[in-house]
Design a protein around this motif. Structure first.
Motif, PDB file in Angstrom:
ATOM      1  N   ARG A  88       0.804  -1.139   0.182  1.00 12.83           N
ATOM      2  CA  ARG A  88      -0.001   0.079   0.026  1.00 12.83           C
ATOM      3  C   ARG A  88       0.970   1.349  -0.105  1.00 12.83           C
ATOM      4  NH1 ARG A  88      -3.347   0.023   5.372  1.00 12.83           N
ATOM      5  NH2 ARG A  88      -3.236  -2.259   4.892  1.00 12.83           N
ATOM      6  N   GLU A  89       0.219   2.372  -0.371  1.00  7.87           N
ATOM      7  CA  GLU A  89       1.056   3.679  -0.323  1.00  7.87           C
ATOM      8  C   GLU A  89       1.309   4.198   1.160  1.00  7.87           C
ATOM      9  OE1 GLU A  89       2.728   6.514  -2.675  1.00  7.87           O
ATOM     10  OE2 GLU A  89       1.264   4.798  -3.528  1.00  7.87           O
ATOM     11  N   PRO A  90       2.571   4.494   1.401  1.00  4.84           N
ATOM     12  CA  PRO A  90       3.233   4.842   2.643  1.00  4.84           C
ATOM     13  C   PRO A  90       2.753   6.414   2.709  1.00  4.84           C
ATOM     14  CG  PRO A  90       4.957   4.867   1.069  1.00  4.84           C
ATOM     15  CD  PRO A  90       3.793   4.212   0.406  1.00  4.84           C
ATOM     16  N   GLU A  91       2.679   6.840   4.065  1.00  2.00           N
ATOM     17  CA  GLU A  91       2.480   8.029   4.312  1.00  2.00           C
ATOM     18  C   GLU A  91       3.447   8.999   3.651  1.00  2.00           C
ATOM     19  OE1 GLU A  91      -0.283   9.404   5.715  1.00  2.00           O
ATOM     20  OE2 GLU A  91      -1.025   7.430   6.159  1.00  2.00           O
ATOM     21  N   GLN A  92       4.727   8.563   3.606  1.00  4.22           N
ATOM     22  CA  GLN A  92       5.917   9.096   3.413  1.00  4.22           C
ATOM     23  C   GLN A  92       7.152   8.273   2.989  1.00  4.22           C
ATOM     24  OE1 GLN A  92       7.086  12.341   5.521  1.00  4.22           O
ATOM     25  NE2 GLN A  92       8.457  13.386   4.111  1.00  4.22           N
ATOM     26  N   ALA A  93       7.842   8.441   2.036  1.00  2.00           N
ATOM     27  CA  ALA A  93       9.100   7.727   1.803  1.00  2.00           C
ATOM     28  C   ALA A  93      10.094   8.391   1.450  1.00  2.00           C
ATOM     29  CB  ALA A  93       8.558   6.876   0.357  1.00  2.00           C
ATOM     30  N   PHE A  94      11.161   7.884   1.832  1.00  2.00           N
ATOM     31  CA  PHE A  94      12.642   8.626   1.918  1.00  2.00           C
ATOM     32  C   PHE A  94      13.774   7.599   0.945  1.00  2.00           C
ATOM     33  CE2 PHE A  94      10.786  10.162   5.956  1.00  2.00           C
ATOM     34  CZ  PHE A  94      10.728  11.679   5.493  1.00  2.00           C
ATOM     35  N   ARG A  95      14.356   8.407   0.391  1.00  2.00           N
ATOM     36  CA  ARG A  95      15.739   7.732  -0.354  1.00  2.00           C
ATOM     37  C   ARG A  95      16.774   8.206   0.635  1.00  2.00           C
ATOM     38  NH1 ARG A  95      14.536   8.979  -6.311  1.00  2.00           N
ATOM     39  NH2 ARG A  95      13.728   6.899  -7.020  1.00  2.00           N
ATOM     40  N   LEU A  96      17.585   7.387   1.286  1.00  5.39           N
ATOM     41  CA  LEU A  96      18.500   7.503   2.327  1.00  5.39           C
ATOM     42  C   LEU A  96      19.897   7.794   1.957  1.00  5.39           C
ATOM     43  CD1 LEU A  96      17.085   4.835   4.939  1.00  5.39           C
ATOM     44  CD2 LEU A  96      16.317   7.248   4.649  1.00  5.39           C
ATOM     45  N   ASN A  97      20.689   8.374   2.703  1.00  3.69           N
ATOM     46  CA  ASN A  97      22.196   8.498   2.509  1.00  3.69           C
ATOM     47  C   ASN A  97      22.700   7.678   3.570  1.00  3.69           C
ATOM     48  OD1 ASN A  97      22.218  10.604   0.359  1.00  3.69           O
ATOM     49  ND2 ASN A  97      21.338  11.909   1.888  1.00  3.69           N
TER      50      ASN A  97
END
Length: 212
Positions: A122-131
């Motif tokens: 399902r669609e997340p509330e927010q997603a991040f590409r991490l360093n």
């Protein structure tokens, strides 16, 4: 396999939110780990039972390499984090080793208790590409409007930078906390006092008067 190599990635300051706070102030801000119902916290696909709880630790232990969680069957990890009240989540720090085992993507979900990997479609509330962040310096700011009333937070680590397994040393949560209200107790007491219809009114009246 406790002490792995200490990856020092240098003092790079790219991306995310660079801190303009004093370190001591940041430590106070990152105390939401105290508000986690740690006994009920779950980490799916951890290689050793209970290790997922170890990465939610005090600010001054964020670079401790003795406590960490490693993924098992593949690179994914799923943390189910219940709080003891309501949280307004403002930011997250996630730290791993300075190599390919560091998480590369993080997806956040709220208020889905007992979430499984099947639910991550399902669609997340927010997603991040991490360093890569071996020193736990980079904060990922959340969209606060979406995370203003969080009783349960799920963090899905969907991939790393190419290793077979993922290592996480520290997850820091910044935000505000509100105590849970015990509405059910209040209602229960009220109904217990109000329901005995076959008693005379004068027997109930003294219970409703002020007692000094």
């Amino acid at each position: 396999m406790s002490g792995h190599g200490h990856g020092h990635g240098g003092g790079h300051s790219h991306g995310c939110c660079e801190c303009d706070h004093e370190p001591a102030e940041r430590g106070v801000e990152y105390e939401l780990y105290k508000r986690i119902d740690i006994e009920k916290l779950q980490c799916l696909n951890e290689s050793r039972d209970g290790d997922g709880k170890l990465v939610f630790k005090p600010w001054d232990q964020r670079t401790d390499r003795m406590k960490f969680v490693e993924s098992d069957a593949d690179e994914e990890l799923l943390f189910n984090i219940p709080f003891t009240g309501s949280v307004k989540l403002k930011g997250i720090i996630i730290s791993g080793e300075d190599d390919e085992s560091h998480p590369a993507e993080m997806r956040l979900y709220k208020n889905i208790p007992q979430m499984s990997f099947d639910d991550t479609s399902r669609e997340p509330e927010q997603a991040f590409r991490l360093n890569r962040d071996p020193l736990a310096e980079l904060e990922y700011p959340t969209k606060i409007a979406r995370f203003s009333d969080v009783q349960h937070l799920s963090i899905h680590i969907s991939r790393n930078f190419g290793a077979e397994s993922t290592h996480v040393y520290y997850i820091g949560l910044r935000g505000e906390y509100t105590e849970a209200h015990r509405h059910e107790v209040t209602i229960c007491n009220y109904e217990a006092a109000a329901n005995p219809a076959d008693h005379k009114v004068e027997n109930i009246t003294p219970q409703t008067q002020f007692i000094s």
